[in-house]
Design an enzyme around this catalytic site. Structure first.
Site, short mmCIF file in Angstrom:
data_model
loop_
_atom_site.label_atom_id
_atom_site.label_comp_id
_atom_site.label_asym_id
_atom_site.label_seq_id
_atom_site.Cartn_x
_atom_site.Cartn_y
_atom_site.Cartn_z
CD GLN A 36 -2.77 -1.22 2.45
OE1 GLN A 36 -2.76 -0.31 3.27
NE2 GLN A 36 -3.53 -2.29 2.58
CB CYS A 37 4.24 1.76 -0.63
SG CYS A 37 5.62 2.91 -0.77
N GLY A 38 3.18 4.27 -2.31
CA GLY A 38 3.25 4.95 -3.59
C GLY A 38 4.22 4.29 -4.56
CB THR A 40 2.71 -0.63 -4.31
OG1 THR A 40 2.84 -0.42 -2.90
CG2 THR A 40 2.19 -2.02 -4.57
#
Length: 161
Positions: A36-38, A40
């Site tokens: 759930q990361c930018g 990803t």
């Protein structure tokens, strides 16, 4: 005292032992990941690296190590992480169990990588990348901002292959 990356062992998302010694002589790209990361979407680029460089005899081995250490961006359990990676990015490279990658609780592998890389090379966010040579030494590290398809990373991989 560990001398090379091959002195460590991880566990897969399925809980099975994954001794890096079994990969002796192959270059590794170890990446701390999060779903759930930018950053990803870098899973797609890592998978492309797997296709390009992993199939060769003695080719690159990509190892993803999920971590919830930065912004709680990997809250899921093993089954959810595996399903996410496979269904969204077609990941076929090795994915390990969720581990700490920073601080006193960091997995010994990431403690060692941080020591080898120096102060600035310790994971400061998700998707830090650590490239090792065939002898198990650290060749280079890359921050989250270095995309898998970047020329900088591609050249570094070519140099260790």
């Amino acid at each position: 005292m560990a001398e090379t990356v091959y002195d460590f062992s991880l566990r897969t998302l399925q809980g099975e032992a994954f001794p890096l010694a079994a990969l002796r002589g192959r270059p590794l790209l170890i990446v701390n990941t999060a779903s759930q990361c930018g950053f990803t979407p870098q899973y797609a680029g890592l998978q492309a690296l797997q296709v390009t460089w992993g199939g060769q005899d003695g080719g690159l081995v990509i190892i993803g190590v999920p971590s919830n250490d930065f912004g709680n961006q990997e809250p899921g359990e093993a089954a959810a992480i595996g399903a996410f990676c496979e269904s969204n990015y077609g990941v076929t490279f090795a994915m390990m169990e969720k581990s700490h990658v920073k601080g006193a609780q960091a997995h010994p592998l990431f403690q060692w990588l941080g020591e080898q890389a120096g102060f600035l090379g310790k994971p400061r966010w998700n998707f830090y990348k650590y490239l090792t040579r065939r002898d198990g030494s650290l060749a280079e590290w890359f921050s989250s901002k270095t995309a898998p398809e970047s020329q900088k990373l591609q050249r570094a991989i070519e140099a260790v292959i």
